[in-house]
Write a protein that holds these residues in place. Structure first.
Motif, short mmCIF file in Angstrom:
data_model
loop_
_atom_site.label_atom_id
_atom_site.label_comp_id
_atom_site.label_asym_id
_atom_site.label_seq_id
_atom_site.Cartn_x
_atom_site.Cartn_y
_atom_site.Cartn_z
N ASN A 1 1.53 -3.12 -6.08
CA ASN A 1 1.95 -2.58 -4.79
C ASN A 1 3.37 -3.00 -4.45
OD1 ASN A 1 1.72 -1.28 -2.28
ND2 ASN A 1 0.98 -3.13 -1.29
N TYR A 2 3.73 -4.25 -4.79
CA TYR A 2 5.07 -4.75 -4.49
C TYR A 2 6.02 -4.63 -5.68
CZ TYR A 2 3.39 -6.53 -0.04
OH TYR A 2 2.88 -6.61 1.23
N ALA A 3 5.48 -4.71 -6.88
CA ALA A 3 6.34 -4.64 -8.06
C ALA A 3 7.05 -3.30 -8.18
CB ALA A 3 5.53 -4.92 -9.32
N TYR A 4 6.34 -2.22 -7.83
CA TYR A 4 6.91 -0.88 -7.99
C TYR A 4 7.32 -0.30 -6.65
CZ TYR A 4 4.98 -1.44 -12.62
OH TYR A 4 4.70 -1.92 -13.88
N ASN A 5 7.90 -1.13 -5.83
CA ASN A 5 8.23 -0.76 -4.47
C ASN A 5 9.74 -0.91 -4.22
OD1 ASN A 5 7.96 -0.14 -1.75
ND2 ASN A 5 7.42 -2.23 -1.17
N ALA A 6 10.31 0.08 -3.57
CA ALA A 6 11.63 -0.07 -2.96
C ALA A 6 11.36 -0.08 -1.46
CB ALA A 6 12.55 1.08 -3.34
N PRO A 7 11.27 -1.25 -0.85
CA PRO A 7 10.77 -1.35 0.53
C PRO A 7 11.70 -0.72 1.55
CG PRO A 7 11.60 -3.47 -0.21
CD PRO A 7 11.62 -2.57 -1.41
N ASN A 8 11.12 -0.40 2.70
CA ASN A 8 11.89 0.20 3.78
C ASN A 8 13.12 -0.63 4.11
OD1 ASN A 8 9.86 2.07 3.88
ND2 ASN A 8 8.97 1.32 5.78
N LYS A 9 12.97 -1.95 4.09
CA LYS A 9 14.09 -2.80 4.50
C LYS A 9 15.30 -2.64 3.60
CE LYS A 9 11.85 -6.65 4.63
NZ LYS A 9 10.50 -6.15 4.35
N PHE A 10 15.09 -2.23 2.33
CA PHE A 10 16.24 -1.99 1.47
C PHE A 10 17.10 -0.86 2.03
CE2 PHE A 10 17.82 0.91 -1.91
CZ PHE A 10 18.98 0.20 -2.19
N PHE A 11 16.48 0.23 2.39
CA PHE A 11 17.23 1.38 2.89
C PHE A 11 17.83 1.09 4.27
CE2 PHE A 11 13.90 3.07 0.06
CZ PHE A 11 14.73 3.59 -0.93
N GLU A 12 17.16 0.26 5.03
CA GLU A 12 17.70 -0.14 6.33
C GLU A 12 18.92 -1.04 6.17
OE1 GLU A 12 14.12 -1.80 7.82
OE2 GLU A 12 13.14 0.17 7.95
N TYR A 13 18.84 -2.01 5.27
CA TYR A 13 20.00 -2.85 4.96
C TYR A 13 21.16 -1.98 4.46
CZ TYR A 13 16.84 -6.98 4.80
OH TYR A 13 15.94 -7.98 5.08
N SER A 14 20.82 -1.05 3.58
CA SER A 14 21.85 -0.20 2.98
C SER A 14 22.53 0.66 4.03
CB SER A 14 21.23 0.68 1.89
OG SER A 14 22.19 1.49 1.27
N ALA A 15 21.74 1.20 4.96
CA ALA A 15 22.31 2.03 6.03
C ALA A 15 23.29 1.23 6.88
CB ALA A 15 21.18 2.59 6.90
#
Length: 247
Positions: free
Chosen positions: A164-178
């Motif tokens: 579940n976590y290994a194959y995840n690009a979590p929401n917070k990544f896209f939020e940090y990136s934005a």
């Protein structure tokens, strides 16, 4: 979630999952946030009929970028780290990150925004008493584009010890990136590997959290206010909207 996680996890999750399985063959749309998770899902379900599966990333809306571009970073000489979300001592590199920050007083600081934090984490942070670690509690999701751009580096701490976590690009990544932040993530998060890059700003770096080194100020600071790559909800959700409108 993998079959093993359902089998070993909470009874209510297994019960709900069994009910959910009754809907799969009739569903017009079943989506996961990346292609790997979509493929793992179809393999795990074991339903012979071809399902209506899609990839639908969970990106922030375009107005995040507009808001973030107008926010000035806090005028502090230290490198600012930030983390948003739940915290655990066992499934995340919380301890390693905290020790790293506490060993670099005067050079960096770490602000944590969370409303889901294990008691063990709070006890550890209290005992550590690092003057450059601040627990900010939770904030409204809609205020994040005004808060995150004040920092330099956003951290993702999941160890990736379950699929579940290994194959995840979590929401917070896209939020940090934005928000234009450099992003640090651990090697166990295979779902983040396609996003790793150091050619454009913001950097997305795979780092060993049990052997961290502090970047130079020039490496940590953002050169551009907005990221070169924009992940927009409007671009990916249009596909779902078209599907709905055809009905």
């Amino acid at each position: 979630m993998s079959p093993k996680e359902y089998k070993q996890g909470m009874v209510i999750n297994r019960w709900l999952h069994n009910l959910e399985r009754l809907l799969y063959a009739r569903a017009e749309w079943i989506s996961h946030t990346n292609e790997t998770r979509e493929q793992l899902f179809t393999n795990d379900i074991g339903i012979k009929k071809k399902l209506s599966t899609y990839t639908l990333p969970n990106y922030p809306s375009g107005n995040w970028y507009t808001i973030a571009s107008k926010v000035n970073r806090n005028n502090r000489p230290e490198i600012g780290f930030v983390y948003v979300g739940a915290l655990s001592m066992h499934t995340m590199f919380t301890k390693e990150m905290a020790l790293f920050i506490s060993n670099n007083v005067g050079k960096c600081y770490w602000d944590i925004y969370s409303d889901n934090c294990e008691a063990e984490v709070m006890s550890f942070l209290k005992e550590l008493a690092a003057p450059n670690i601040s627990f900010k509690e939770s904030v409204s999701y809609n205020t994040l584009p005004q808060i995150l751009p004040r920092y330099d580096i956003g951290v993702i701490l999941y160890k990736g010890d379950t699929p579940n976590y290994a194959y995840n690009a979590p929401n917070k990544f896209f939020e940090y990136s934005a928000a234009g932040l450099t992003v640090w993530f651990p090697p166990g998060m295979k779902g983040m590997m396609p996003y790793e890059q150091q050619e454009k700003k913001p950097f997305v770096l795979c780092v060993e959290f049990d052997n961290l080194t502090l970047p130079s100020e020039s490496e940590a600071r953002r050169i551009e206010q907005l990221p070169a790559q924009m992940y927009l909800a409007e671009n990916v959700y249009s596909r779902l909207w078209e599907k709905i409108n055809k009905k």
